[in-house]
Enzyme design. Structure first.
Site, PDB file in Angstrom:
ATOM      1  N   HIS A 246      25.917 -62.960-128.040  1.00  0.00           N
ATOM      2  CA  HIS A 246      27.526 -63.191-128.031  1.00  0.00           C
ATOM      3  C   HIS A 246      28.099 -61.779-128.786  1.00  0.00           C
ATOM      4  CE1 HIS A 246      31.644 -64.655-128.783  1.00  0.00           C
ATOM      5  NE2 HIS A 246      31.510 -64.849-127.266  1.00  0.00           N
TER       6      HIS A 246
ATOM      7  N   HIS B  40      41.388 -62.184-126.177  1.00  0.00           N
ATOM      8  CA  HIS B  40      40.107 -62.571-126.097  1.00  0.00           C
ATOM      9  C   HIS B  40      39.512 -62.095-127.706  1.00  0.00           C
ATOM     10  CE1 HIS B  40      35.711 -61.972-125.381  1.00  0.00           C
ATOM     11  NE2 HIS B  40      35.814 -63.276-124.955  1.00  0.00           N
TER      12      HIS B  40
END
Length: 1697
Positions: free
Chosen positions: A479, A893
């Site tokens: 990630h 985000h």
């Protein structure tokens, strides 16, 4: 101008490392008092009276350089070398200085000597025979100023802080023209600031610097005039040179100007003052805000030098700039008045292509990504950047590394115009490949048109999978969002929250941070490792490179083709990073073991650097300990015995030994894991646990073989988990040479090492960074965390763990329980009662009202309904409102956290705290979840001793950064002017709290909204776009709550098979490895090939059975089991099948003597020692035949020392004395090592097959003398003598190496040193000529004057390597089947102590009743005089107010308190009442005393200053006393450590003056020495009175603390005190002089005050008294071992309570 003489000049300096010493006084100086117009010499020695100032350093020449202050120009100059002074006059030397200032090279009649290593001003070497000006702020070094090799022994030099005239109030601030005005430094690198100053003199440029150019604008105008002058000249470069040469010949401005002309120069102004938002370094002296910023020029500008300067002038004139900024880094540009800070077209010609511009780096701040729908000139305070801008210019990029979750590679390549040939590595998530164990799944090359684009899929370890079958893998993901752009001169690191997809960069709000790091002059491999040495009071050395390399290596470790990235990082300097990296790597991690910073780091020897630790398992345990190989359990018992007696480090771990196995065919990289015998000081006796796993050994061994790295191991007693830690090797390899040692074939192994080294990860990394500071909980603070995903484990427990790691503490209210171990920590209970974090997450309504509705956020947000139900009542959720306003309606985000403290003290409120941004969402998968396992400590025999082992389970790869803005009182960098309030968060703060009807955008809410959307009238456009990615899968709720414990996995099948393959070949039949030629390697060969029984396979079964249960017999003429050796031997039964060890009386080597002769007994039976049995071994004995030397006339004069006729016999460190026929080496296989054999004729003879290794052959007497007479009788015999690494010595000359006693003798000398006593012919001529063809006399690579072969007899064999190996390996004597090392018998306990411990008695004392006695004194009186048994007096917790004395007739007493409870022994005795030494609360006269878990207190009040108020807590007069976890409280004379050997571990001693005093020989380990009170305070007053006394105090790994300052480490109570502090942490309370000055000056030569590798602000040696000892490694070792107190004979651990 008339010269002014004899002005007194004061120069204040700051030394680097080695102090500067006055040549006249011999004392360190911090200021130079000199006269003008007179040269002063610097050098290494003042012995000849020539050097005025001295650096005692080997790199400094005896006469290194000279300085002179010129009274005409008021300038200070330095000259590399020394101008030879003519006949006592300074005037000619002064004139020569002046001549050289104007460039005259001729020295005339003068001579000069240049220095050895040069003189460097601001890292630039002063040219030989040149004069260099030195001004305030300049750094002057006397060795190379560059980093790398030149720093191997530290810097030598100083910084000039002030230059002034004595007796005046003024100082010389502006002393140069157009040159450096000072130094501002960050870390190791200093940057010079160049600018024109007022009062410039002798400038040939008209109007360049007017005399009164005081203001900033005037200075800029002066620069403009100077630029015009250069532009108008025909030869600008010559113009520059003239202006520079006229001013002291300096080249700095020329260099600076050239750089400026080649670069794009931006002019900025700010009426509020000049600041830099990134580095914010304090300006140099006299700058008044003048700055220049140099940026990388844009290719689109096509600037040549004339155009660059013209543009500079034009911009200054048009914009009216008030200041100019210069830096070697990109800086934050400050706005013009009226301009927006987010202006994208900074100095850009074509605003349509703003991505072609070079943007200033954010520093301690971040940008937002540039959204495509937002106008570039829209309002807002946030600065923005696009991905193409970050990569510009692409043409200069050499290679790119990217780590991302999802990726659109083609979009990236086309959007950023990446050339098809450019190497690009992209590490991204792939559910199947990341979990696959196949090496082929780790990488792919998906694009034929871009052959250098490589996809990497980092692995997930099986241990992080959840569920009963460990198959639930969905939660783990790769990630991070990382970009690394490598260029020739710099490397750019970009950390963002945006994945590599178009939508996240164009339509969704994300954070972006980057920084450019310059290239180093030389690579630095050590920068890849985190260091434990502290460089400030606040924390660790900056470790940005180590963290970045560790994270990248964890991604690339299984992709060898990409391992080169790790080496690339070593080429750049990351020291001035604006932030700290915070990484998460999947796995189960340990938190900073104490051996990492205590046991290993502090124990590294000189020239060693601790690098890190690696956690690994041990494979192959079951093979040896759970199988038929140990059917009797003997090996397991032996292992348990070693572990029980081994000493633990501060973490409760035992040190193991790792050993390379180069001779195991199954794996050339095999590494054994061994447990050493703690009683064997030589560390030759081991039990082997097993091996390192193959995947660890494959990179350990190649790095080990370089000769730079060293590996040791640690293990808990109760679990087989080794933490292998890397330290640099002590082979003499310089640490700075490691970069040269790393070859291309080592890169993959190095990458694996970097990936494996333990680093703090997740929240523990956050704790490591933020835990350096004391965050004031009493101040108002705001703690927010905005994320696009809230994990299922985001319970109050996880929130508490995160807050605690981030520095959150509980206020210590009065109702808190101090006995609670959680007291003061932020706990789950605290979090539930007062939530600490505000979680920022958008409501479903805000998502639905976005520009594209729910579709735009569908795949970005993750929040389970179950998690919402848990958090909805905690009032921690707040709505995420985008900031600035133009981003409202666009999805976010971001992953941003901030803790902001606000102080209202003083006239202005101040703010500080920290900010995080990066890829971490608010989840345990990203940050880690703390799990634990309870473990029983075997050292404590009770069933209540439980050790909690905490681990951190992390599921994701994550990467982020933390900006720290310390509290005002902890400011570490005074030049850092950035403020936390300068960071504008991408969401509104304070964020609106959820209302009662608000609901977050959970997965369920999003699905419901999407269904509503599909049924409504809205268009479905964009739905396909929303399907492009899944950010994180939410973890299963039940699993999240159940993951609280971890288990130790069983050995995997493949590891078991690997271990069995190694065991099957481990030292089995290794009869072929030859003894090495290099003598230093023989010891290692012996350890590897003659290993202990536990590590051997293939030994004779009879021998294995005999060694399983050895019997020990003690022989001592003064009292033992037997008084004679013969009686002991007779006690061994016939047909014996067990090893019997006959232990001779301790002391000098025992001697076996007899005077047998051949006349009386026959030749072979005349020996003092005759061995006919097999498997005999002798160690450390002397065997003599005392019969007189033969006179050549008397028959039967042969007299043997020893006859060995048994098979398989070994002799270690034995000495054999005789004359003719000293040793009859008769028949069988024999091995002699480190022995001594003395004789005259044939003094080694017989038919044995023997190897003599490292043995001295000494010939005495006169006449014919022969060493060896081998009795080989036929070619079929396999016998012979092999002498390897021996030494032939003797008296006289003409000694023969051997003779043919029989027809087929076989004697070989290899690697043997032969002195001149050897006959040149070597071997005696054969009496029978036929023997010339049958003898075998070999010599192989021998040395010394007696080894020359020119005159050797013709039948001497010339053997080659292959033939020589027969005589150099154990196969010659079949050694692998029987040869064992000597038994480890050293260090055994005193017999009386062993007997006492064998019969223990326990007495209980409880003052409240329920025990054997109510007082300690009553219990002691119950012990009989002349006691011979260990008596343990077990004390119940409480206060025992008694004055206790344990008299000399009651040895072996233990006072044992309960661990963790308060057991106090108190009394108020004073010297006035009892006398000083009799005032103690506890007095011990008895030997073998032990105390544990006690507080011993003298409760008398603190004496008033100036009064005699001695009041002892304890007096210890008995020998062999140990104290564990005891605390001693008093004031003056707390502890009388009087006589005998004593050991203190984990203790605490508190006092004021002489609070440890006496004549003892004591070792204090990990003990705190705490000084209280005021006035004169001294820790140790040792009472040694002569050099003959073997006593002293050794403080090892201790800690010196206290109140106030000025505490002395010790003083000379008597004439010869001996006190040494090693590896001790000394706080600032220690007096800089360290030790109190001696009242009797003669004691300066007799005291022994030592300090060795201590740490802390109180350990600096610059101002220590002159008689402080500078001890080296060898000398320090005597104070670091138990041998200092003879501990191996008596020291035992404390018993269990």
């Amino acid at each position: 101008m008339k010269r002014r003489h004899c002005e007194k000049v004061l120069i204040r300096i700051h030394n680097f490392g080695t102090p500067l010493i006055s040549g006249s006084s011999g004392l360190p100086v911090e200021s130079l008092h000199i006269e003008s117009d007179r040269p002063y010499t610097f050098g290494r020695s003042s012995s000849d009276g020539f050097c005025d100032f001295v650096f005692d350093h080997s790199s400094i020449s005896r006469k290194h350089c000279q300085i002179l202050f010129d009274s005409q120009s008021h300038k200070l100059y330095i000259f590399d070398g020394v101008i030879v002074l003519p006949s006592g006059s300074f005037s000619q030397v002064y004139d020569e200085f002046r001549r050289r200032l104007v460039g005259v090279e001729d020295l005339g009649n003068l001579k000069f000597k240049v220095s050895l290593n040069g003189v460097f001003v601001n890292r630039v070497r002063v040219r030989k025979a040149k004069i260099q000006e030195v001004t305030i702020g300049d750094e002057v070094l006397f060795v190379c100023g560059k980093e790398g090799l030149c720093y191997n022994h530290g810097r030598v030099g100083f910084v000039v802080q002030e230059i002034g005239f004595e007796g005046r109030d003024t100082s010389i601030v502006s002393v140069s023209s157009g040159h450096s005005r000072g130094t501002f430094s960050s870390g190791k690198r200093s940057k010079r600031v160049f600018a024109p100053m007022e009062n410039e003199i002798d400038s040939p440029v008209s109007g360049f610097c007017p005399p009164k150019a005081v203001g900033v604008v005037e200075r800029v105008n002066s620069l403009v005039s100077y630029c015009r002058h250069i532009l108008s000249s025909d030869d600008p470069m010559s113009c520059l040179r003239v202006s520079i040469i006229s001013d002291s010949g300096k080249e700095c401005l020329s260099c600076c100007t050239s750089k400026m002309l080649r670069s794009k120069v931006s002019i900025v102004a700010d009426n509020r003052g000049v600041k830099s938002a990134e580095t914010n370094h304090e300006m140099g002296y006299g700058l008044s805000g003048l700055r220049l910023r140099v940026e990388r020029p844009s290719p689109s500008l096509h600037l040549d030098r004339r155009l660059g300067v013209s543009d500079l002038i034009s911009e200054i004139e048009n914009d009216g700039a008030a200041c100019i900024s210069v830096s070697d880094k990109t800086r934050t540009m400050l706005p013009f008045d009226g301009e927006k800070e987010n202006t994208p077209d900074i100095s850009c010609i074509n605003k349509e292509k703003s991505h072609l511009c070079s943007l200033p780096a954010p520093g301690k701040n971040f940008y937002l990504n540039r959204l495509q729908y937002i106008e570039q000139n829209s309002t807002g305070s946030q600065r923005v950047v696009s991905l193409p801008e970050l990569l510009h210019p692409v043409e200069s990029i050499q290679q790119i590394f990217i780590a991302t979750f999802t990726s659109d590679i083609l979009w990236f390549l086309t959007c950023c115009e990446i050339p098809s040939h450019l190497p690009v590595t992209i590490a991204c998530h792939h559910a199947e490949r990341c979990w696959s164990s196949s090496p082929d799944a780790r990488s792919a090359a998906p694009l034929p048109n871009y052959p250098n684009v490589t996809m990497v899929f980092p692995p997930f370890p099986e241990e992080i999978a959840f569920g009963k079958d460990c198959k639930n893998r969905g939660i783990a993901c790769h990630h991070p969002k990382l970009f690394i752009l490598q260029r020739e001169d710099s490397i750019r690191v970009i950390i963002t929250s945006a994945n590599l997809v178009a939508r996240q960069w164009n339509d969704v709000t994300n954070t972006v941070w980057w920084q450019d790091f310059p290239r180093r002059a030389d690579p630095d491999v050590l920068s890849l490792f985190g260091h434990c040495r502290r460089e400030t009071n606040h924390g660790l050395k900056p470790d940005f490179c180590a963290q970045l390399a560790g994270f990248a290596a964890s991604l690339l470790t299984d992709v060898p083709s990409q391992a080169h990235w790790i080496i690339e990082f070593t080429k750049y300097n990351f020291e001035h990073s604006a932030c700290h990296l915070v990484a998460s790597v999947p796995g189960i991690h340990s938190y900073k073991p104490s051996y990492l910073t205590e046991s290993v780091c502090s124990n590294t020897i000189f020239n060693e650097e601790f690098l890190g630790s690696v956690e690994a398992s041990v494979v192959g345990l079951s093979y040896l300990f759970r199988s038929a190989n140990d059917s009797t359990g003997a090996q397991l018992k032996r292992l348990a015995s070693y572990i029980r007696r081994a000493r633990e480090n501060s973490l409760g771990m035992l040190e193991l030994v790792l050993r390379r196995n180069t001779n195991v065919p199954a794996d050339a990289n095999a590494v054994s894991v061994l447990v050493p015998n703690p009683d064997d000081d030589s560390r030759d006796d081991f039990v082997q646990l097993g091996f390192l796993p193959r995947n660890i050994a494959k990179w350990v061994s190649p790095l080990w073989d370089i000769g730079f790295f060293k590996f040791v191991g640690y293990v808990y007693r109760d679990e087989v988990l080794g933490a292998a830690s890397c330290r640099s090797n002590e082979k003499g390899v310089s640490i700075s040479d490691v970069s040269k040692l790393i070859q291309p074939n080592h890169v993959v192994a190095l990458c694996s090492l970097i990936a494996s080294v333990q680093r703090c990860s997740g929240i523990w990394r956050l704790q490591e960074v933020l835990g350096r500071y004391k965050w004031p909980e009493s101040l108002e603070s705001d703690f927010v965390y905005s994320a696009s995903s809230i994990g299922g484990s985001a319970t109050s427990g996880f929130q508490a763990d995160f807050s605690s790691a981030a520095g959150k503490k509980a206020l210590q209210h009065f109702d808190s329980q101090e006995s609670d171990p959680e007291w003061g920590c932020w706990s789950n209970r605290e979090e539930r009662e007062a939530p600490s974090i505000k979680i920022i997450f958008p409501t479903i309504e805000r998502v639905k009202n976005g520009h594209h509705g729910v579709l735009s956020s569908r795949r970005l947000l993750c929040f389970s309904e179950k998690t919402w139900q848990k958090l909805r009542h905690n009032n921690v959720l707040h709505d995420a409102v985008p900031n600035p306003q133009d981003r409202v309606g666009h999805p976010m985000h971001i992953k941003v956290a901030r803790r902001l403290f606000t102080s209202t003290r003083g006239s202005r409120p101040s703010s500080f705290g920290w900010v995080y941004c990066g890829s971490h969402n608010f989840s345990a998968a990203a940050w880690g979840q703390i799990i634990s396992r309870s473990s029983r400590n075997n050292q404590d025999q009770s069933h209540n001793a439980i050790r909690s082992v905490k681990k951190l389970r992390i599921c994701n790869y994550e990467l982020g950064i933390v900006f720290v803005f310390p509290p005002p009182h902890e400011e570490m960098d005074s030049c850092d002017r950035s403020k936390i309030n300068d960071i504008v968060l991408p969401f509104i703060v304070p964020a609106p709290k959820y209302g009662w009807s608000d609901r977050p955008a959970t997965g369920l809410a999003m699905r419901e909204a999407l269904a509503e959307f599909r049924e409504g009238p809205r268009s479905f456009c964009g739905e396909s776009e929303a399907e492009e990615e899944v950010e994180e899968e939410d973890e299963d709720e039940d699993e999240a709550e159940g993951r609280v414990e971890f288990v130790v996995e069983e050995e995997k099948q493949e590891e078991k098979a690997y271990a069995e393959a190694l065991w099957s070949q481990y030292i089995e039949g290794d009869d072929v490895t030859p003894i090495p030629e290099a003598k230093p390697q023989v010891a290692q060969w012996f350890k590897a090939n003659v290993a202990p029984l536990a590590q051997r396979k293939g030994l004779d079964p009879a021998l294995v059975a005999a060694e399983a249960a050895p019997r020990i017999i003690n022989v001592n003429p003064k009292g033992g089991e037997f008084k004679t050796l013969t009686d002991a031997i007779k006690s061994v039964p016939a047909g014996n099948t067990k090893r019997v060890i006959i232990k001779m009386a301790p002391g000098a080597m025992p001697v076996i003597t007899y005077d047998g002769t051949a006349a009386k007994y026959g030749t072979v039976d005349s020996a003092s020692l005759i061995i006919l049995s097999d498997y005999f071994m002798a160690v450390n004995i002397v065997v003599k035949n005392t019969a007189p030397a033969p006179d050549g006339k008397t028959k039967g004069a042969q007299a043997l020392s020893m006859r060995i006729s048994g098979n398989f016999a070994a002799f270690y460190n034995c000495k054999f004395y005789g004359f003719q026929d000293t040793i009859c080496d008769d028949t069988g296989n024999h091995f002699f090592k480190d022995c001594y054999v003395e004789g005259t004729f044939d003094f080694i003879f017989g038919s044995g097959t023997s190897m003599y290794l490292g043995t001295q052959l000494h010939v005495v007497g006169d006449g014919i003398r022969v060493i060896a007479a081998h009795a080989g009788k036929s070619a079929e015999e396999k016998s012979g003598y092999s002498f390897v690494h021996c030494k032939v010595t003797g008296t006289g000359g003409g000694i023969y190496l051997g003779r043919a006693w029989m027809s087929h003798p076989k004697v070989v000398y290899a690697y043997t040193e032969m002195t001149s006593v050897v006959n040149p012919t070597g071997w005696q001529e054969n009496k029978t000529p036929a023997h010339d063809k049958t003898v075998f006399y070999g010599e192989y690579k021998c040395s010394g004057p007696g080894s020359h072969k020119a005159k050797r007899v013709p039948f001497t064999q010339d053997i080659d390597d292959k033939e020589a190996n027969r005589f150099l390996s154990l196969g010659y004597i079949q050694g692998s089947k029987w040869l064992l090392p000597p038994p480890a018998l050293r260090g055994t306990l005193d017999p009386d102590l062993e007997a006492a411990e064998a019969s223990r008695r326990v007495i209980t004392v409880n003052q409240n009743g329920g025990g054997d006695f109510k007082t300690i004194n009553a219990a002691i009186k119950s012990i009989p005089l002349a006691n011979k048994n260990r008596v343990i007096i077990k004390l119940a917790p409480g206060i025992y107010h008694e004055k206790v004395t344990i008299d000399i007739g009651r040895p072996f007493v233990t006072l044992l308190g309960k661990p963790g409870a308060e057991t106090n022994l108190t009394y108020d005795g004073t010297a006035a009442k009892y006398g000083t030494v009799e005032s103690a609360t506890l007095i011990v006269w008895a030997t073998n005393f032990l105390a544990a878990n006690l507080n011993i207190i003298n409760t008398s009040p603190m004496p008033k200053p100036g009064t005699q108020g001695q009041a002892l807590a304890m007096r210890i007069n008995g020998d062999k006393a140990a104290f564990y976890n005891c605390r001693f409280y008093g004031f003056q004379d707390t502890l009388c450590d009087d006589r005998g050997n004593h050991f203190f571990k984990n203790c605490y001693i508190e006092g004021t003056y002489d609070f440890i005093f006496g004549r003892g020989a004591s070792l204090y380990l990990t003990t705190q020495l705490h000084a209280v009170g005021d006035g004169l305070r001294v820790i140790a007053a040792h009472n040694r009175q002569s050099t003959n006394e073997q006593n002293g105090y050794s403080f090892v790994h201790c800690k010196v603390t206290g109140v106030g300052t000025g505490i002395y480490l010790g003083r000379a109570w008597m004439s010869h005190p001996k006190v040494v502090y090693s590896y001790t942490e000394m706080s600032s309370v220690v007096n800089p002089s360290g030790w109190q000055e001696n009242r009797v000056r003669a004691h300066d030569k007799t005291v022994f005050y030592g300090e060795y590798m201590c740490t802390g602000p109180g350990s600096h040696k610059a101002k220590r008294v002159a008689h402080t000892q500078d001890i080296d490694n060898k000398e320090a070792n005597q104070f670091l071992t138990l041998g200092y107190i003879k501990g191996s004979k008596w020291l035992l651990p404390p018993p269990a309570y």
